[in-house]
Design a protein around this motif. Structure first.
Motif: not given
Length: 190
Positions: A41-49, A117-120
């Motif tokens: 799923n590229p719609n989330t940040n970061p992408a969900t794989i 990255k998520k925390e940032g």
């Protein structure tokens, strides 16, 4: 039969969602596939794989060729590393325990990077939200100060007119009371 590990597009227009599949190279992009390996799923940040690592490695062992994007996804999740380590085990360069330890270390480091990255991103969002809230408070304070100033100016402008009216009324009342007081003085003297 040539097998490819590739993406199969799903989702609606402008909101892509992909399945990672092992499919015959001759089949259509969204057509028949041999096995669904995971989702992307590229719609989330970061992408969900979400990837079934063992199934992906099995297909790589069987000779499936990943497309460029699928190769990046497999590399990101560690499937290519596991395939590489399994080759080292087959050649006798590594033991299964060593390969598992290397893979676990790599996966742990990778999950640490993703969590950082998520925390940032959440910190950046929280900072932006706090900054916007502060700016909104400043604008509201300025608006309230301007409203209070305008009200004070209106009162100040109205005050001299009111004082003049009060002075005129007082003068009228005094003028009316003066003859009445004279009449009272005359009646008490008589």
């Amino acid at each position: 039969m040539s097998v490819k590990i590739r993406l199969q597009r799903h989702g609606k227009k402008g909101k892509p969602f992909y399945w990672v599949v092992a499919a015959d190279a001759r089949s259509k992009r969204d057509g028949k596939y041999l096995e669904k390996i995971g989702t992307y799923n590229p719609n989330t940040n970061p992408a969900t794989i979400d990837l079934n690592l063992d199934s992906a490695v099995k297909w790589l062992h069987n000779g499936a060729q990943p497309t460029d994007t699928a190769k990046a996804i497999l590399s990101y999740k560690g499937a290519l590393l596991k395939h590489h380590l399994d080759g080292g085990i087959r050649k006798g360069a590594l033991t299964q325990e060593q390969a598992d330890a290397k893979l676990a270390t790599w996966l742990e480091a990778k999950s640490g990077k993703v969590d950082a990255k998520k925390e940032g991103l959440t910190k950046v969002q929280a900072d932006a939200k706090a900054k916007a809230f502060k700016a909104e408070q400043d604008v509201n304070a300025k608006r309230l100060a301007a409203a209070a100033q305008a009200e004070a100016d209106a009162i100040a402008a109205a005050t001299p007119a009111v004082e003049e009216e009060v002075a005129e009324e007082v003068a009228e009342v005094e003028a009316e009371e003066a003859p009445a007081a004279e009449e009272n003085n005359e009646t008490t003297e008589a």
